[in-house]
Design a protein around this motif. Structure first.
Motif, PDB file in Angstrom:
ATOM      1  N   PRO A 174      20.039  -0.955 -17.264  1.00  0.00           N
ATOM      2  CA  PRO A 174      18.906  -0.526 -16.436  1.00  0.00           C
ATOM      3  C   PRO A 174      18.206  -1.684 -15.726  1.00  0.00           C
ATOM      4  O   PRO A 174      17.753  -1.535 -14.588  1.00  0.00           O
ATOM      5  N   GLU A 175      18.130  -2.838 -16.371  1.00  0.00           N
ATOM      6  CA  GLU A 175      17.470  -3.993 -15.748  1.00  0.00           C
ATOM      7  C   GLU A 175      18.275  -4.494 -14.547  1.00  0.00           C
ATOM      8  O   GLU A 175      17.714  -4.817 -13.500  1.00  0.00           O
ATOM      9  N   LYS A 176      19.579  -4.538 -14.697  1.00  0.00           N
ATOM     10  CA  LYS A 176      20.448  -4.933 -13.583  1.00  0.00           C
ATOM     11  C   LYS A 176      20.324  -3.937 -12.424  1.00  0.00           C
ATOM     12  O   LYS A 176      20.303  -4.320 -11.259  1.00  0.00           O
ATOM     13  N   ASN A 177      20.194  -2.663 -12.772  1.00  0.00           N
ATOM     14  CA  ASN A 177      20.043  -1.637 -11.740  1.00  0.00           C
ATOM     15  C   ASN A 177      18.703  -1.779 -11.027  1.00  0.00           C
ATOM     16  O   ASN A 177      18.621  -1.629  -9.810  1.00  0.00           O
ATOM     17  N   ARG A 178      17.634  -2.058 -11.779  1.00  0.00           N
ATOM     18  CA  ARG A 178      16.317  -2.277 -11.169  1.00  0.00           C
ATOM     19  C   ARG A 178      16.385  -3.438 -10.178  1.00  0.00           C
ATOM     20  O   ARG A 178      15.875  -3.364  -9.063  1.00  0.00           O
ATOM     21  N   GLU A 179      17.067  -4.505 -10.567  1.00  0.00           N
ATOM     22  CA  GLU A 179      17.223  -5.672  -9.686  1.00  0.00           C
ATOM     23  C   GLU A 179      18.050  -5.318  -8.451  1.00  0.00           C
ATOM     24  O   GLU A 179      17.791  -5.799  -7.355  1.00  0.00           O
ATOM     25  N   ARG A 180      19.026  -4.443  -8.609  1.00  0.00           N
ATOM     26  CA  ARG A 180      19.844  -4.004  -7.469  1.00  0.00           C
ATOM     27  C   ARG A 180      18.951  -3.348  -6.408  1.00  0.00           C
ATOM     28  O   ARG A 180      19.065  -3.650  -5.219  1.00  0.00           O
ATOM     29  N   PHE A 181      18.053  -2.475  -6.841  1.00  0.00           N
ATOM     30  CA  PHE A 181      17.147  -1.806  -5.904  1.00  0.00           C
ATOM     31  C   PHE A 181      16.159  -2.806  -5.288  1.00  0.00           C
ATOM     32  O   PHE A 181      15.879  -2.760  -4.090  1.00  0.00           O
ATOM     33  N   GLU A 182      15.641  -3.722  -6.092  1.00  0.00           N
ATOM     34  CA  GLU A 182      14.719  -4.736  -5.563  1.00  0.00           C
ATOM     35  C   GLU A 182      15.411  -5.631  -4.548  1.00  0.00           C
ATOM     36  O   GLU A 182      14.821  -6.004  -3.529  1.00  0.00           O
ATOM     37  N   SER A 183      16.655  -5.987  -4.821  1.00  0.00           N
ATOM     38  CA  SER A 183      17.430  -6.812  -3.881  1.00  0.00           C
ATOM     39  C   SER A 183      17.616  -6.093  -2.544  1.00  0.00           C
ATOM     40  O   SER A 183      17.494  -6.698  -1.473  1.00  0.00           O
TER      41      SER A 183
END
Length: 194
Positions: A174-183
């Motif tokens: 989930p943290e990697k996914n959150r970063e994907r959206f922020e990126s």
């Protein structure tokens, strides 16, 4: 669902979906609810907002039902992943292109191969079974918005994602996914600022 097709009301959607889960064909019933709801996409967009920010907005989650508002940035891609529960997706603005994947027969653990594709635009719905693996792309220059409904707690279930190049299976992070959206949001702001 009645009035919710004319005026989007989250409480009405939740109630209708909870009732649908008690029927003999819950996924089909929810598909019909979502299809009816997104025909008036202006009402849905007005109710949920029109911020130009890629996001995963939890509208409702329980052990048996999750309703999520996905907003995809222009040209954003979500790598192959599964849900380990069936899903119904209805686009109310823009377009989602899906590649469906399947586990390779007689191959190593976690190996997948492309198995089909679908494209859904505003006002269209797609259903995915419990074993579905898919990747999602917004192929447009605009933000795409869609309601995703899952037969379980989307935010708590253990599931997998696959690396884009190697197609190696990993636990969904989930943290990697959150970063994907922020990126994606940083990318959009950089392009917009040019």
């Amino acid at each position: 669902m009645g009035a919710a097709s004319k005026t989007f009301e989250l409480d009405s959607l939740i109630e209708a979906c909870q009732h649908a889960l008690t029927t003999d064909t819950p996924q089909e019933a929810i598909r019909n609810i979502v299809s009816d709801m997104i025909q008036d996409h202006h009402q849905v967009r007005q109710a949920l907002g029109q911020q130009n920010v890629a996001s995963v907005e939890k509208l409702y989650a329980s052990e048996t039902l999750s309703i999520v508002n996905f907003v995809w940035a222009p040209h954003m891609t979500m790598p192959a992943h599964n849900h380990n529960m069936w899903a119904v997706v209805g686009v109310y603005e823009g377009r989602e292109d899906h590649i469906f994947w399947r586990r390779k027969k007689d191959a190593g653990e976690g190996e997948i191969e492309a198995a089909g594709a679908a494209s859904i635009s505003s006002g269209e719905v797609i259903c995915m079974n419990i074993d579905a693996i898919h990747s999602v792309t917004n192929p447009t220059n605009l933000f795409t918005r869609a309601i995703h409904i899952y037969a379980g707690d989307f935010f708590e279930i253990e599931r997998s994602e696959w690396e884009t190049l190697s197609l190696t299976e990993n636990l969904f992070d989930p943290e990697k996914n959150r970063e994907r959206f922020e990126s994606e949001n940083r990318k959009y702001q950089a392009i917009k600022g040019r």
